[in-house]
Design a protein around this motif. Structure first.
Motif, short mmCIF file in Angstrom:
data_model
loop_
_atom_site.label_atom_id
_atom_site.label_comp_id
_atom_site.label_asym_id
_atom_site.label_seq_id
_atom_site.Cartn_x
_atom_site.Cartn_y
_atom_site.Cartn_z
N LYS A 84 0.83 -1.21 0.00
CA LYS A 84 0.00 0.00 0.00
C LYS A 84 0.86 1.25 0.00
O LYS A 84 0.60 2.21 -0.74
N VAL A 85 1.91 1.25 0.81
CA VAL A 85 2.83 2.39 0.86
C VAL A 85 3.49 2.61 -0.49
O VAL A 85 3.56 3.73 -0.99
N VAL A 86 3.97 1.53 -1.09
CA VAL A 86 4.62 1.62 -2.40
C VAL A 86 3.63 2.15 -3.44
O VAL A 86 3.95 3.04 -4.23
N ALA A 87 2.42 1.61 -3.44
CA ALA A 87 1.41 2.02 -4.41
C ALA A 87 1.03 3.49 -4.23
O ALA A 87 0.89 4.23 -5.21
N ARG A 88 0.86 3.92 -2.98
CA ARG A 88 0.53 5.32 -2.72
C ARG A 88 1.65 6.25 -3.20
O ARG A 88 1.38 7.30 -3.78
N ASN A 89 2.87 5.88 -2.91
CA ASN A 89 3.99 6.74 -3.30
C ASN A 89 4.17 6.79 -4.81
O ASN A 89 4.65 7.78 -5.35
N ARG A 120 0.84 15.91 8.00
CA ARG A 120 -0.07 14.78 8.24
C ARG A 120 -0.26 13.96 6.98
O ARG A 120 -0.42 12.75 7.04
N LEU A 121 -0.23 14.61 5.83
CA LEU A 121 -0.36 13.89 4.57
C LEU A 121 0.88 13.06 4.29
O LEU A 121 0.79 11.99 3.67
N LYS A 122 2.04 13.53 4.74
CA LYS A 122 3.25 12.73 4.59
C LYS A 122 3.12 11.44 5.39
O LYS A 122 3.56 10.39 4.94
N GLU A 123 2.51 11.52 6.56
CA GLU A 123 2.26 10.32 7.37
C GLU A 123 1.33 9.36 6.62
O GLU A 123 1.52 8.15 6.67
N PHE A 124 0.34 9.91 5.93
CA PHE A 124 -0.59 9.12 5.13
C PHE A 124 0.16 8.33 4.05
O PHE A 124 -0.20 7.20 3.74
N LEU A 125 1.22 8.91 3.51
CA LEU A 125 2.00 8.25 2.47
C LEU A 125 2.96 7.21 3.03
O LEU A 125 3.51 6.40 2.28
N GLU A 126 3.21 7.25 4.31
CA GLU A 126 4.15 6.31 4.93
C GLU A 126 3.39 5.20 5.61
O GLU A 126 3.79 4.24 6.04
#
Length: 98
Positions: free
Chosen positions: A50-55, A92-98
């Motif tokens: 999920k993290v990879v896909a989001r990034n 907070r959005l950076k946290e969402f991506l991690e």
């Protein structure tokens, strides 16, 4: 999610400015719509995937959104507040991506 709140602020402004054919708020809702659409289409089986896909698919769209609002010339009133709120939520959005 803070992204929902960010989008809501711009949608409210765009609704109030219905008569304008193009506005910063309308453009931001289009950009954020792309983010939501990309998030909805993600396919993953694990949290790591999920993290990879989001990034890969969501992060570039968020970067486009922030690039756009950073170039808005001297906003005032509600647009200024919405842009300021967006930048305040960026961590907070950076946290969402991690």
């Amino acid at each position: 999610m803070c992204l929902v709140h960010i989008r809501r602020k711009f949608v409210e402004i765009a609704k109030a400015l219905r008569e304008k054919t193009h506005s910063v708020s309308q453009e931001t809702t289009v950009l954020l719509g792309k983010v939501f659409h990309a998030e909805k289409r993600l396919e993953y089986k694990t949290a790591e995937e999920k993290v990879v896909a989001r990034n890969k698919s969501v992060k570039p769209l968020l970067d486009d959104f922030y690039e756009f609002i950073s170039q808005v010339n001297t906003p005032s009133g509600q647009p200024k507040n919405a842009i300021k709120y967006s930048f305040n939520q960026r961590s907070r959005l950076k946290e969402f991506l991690e």
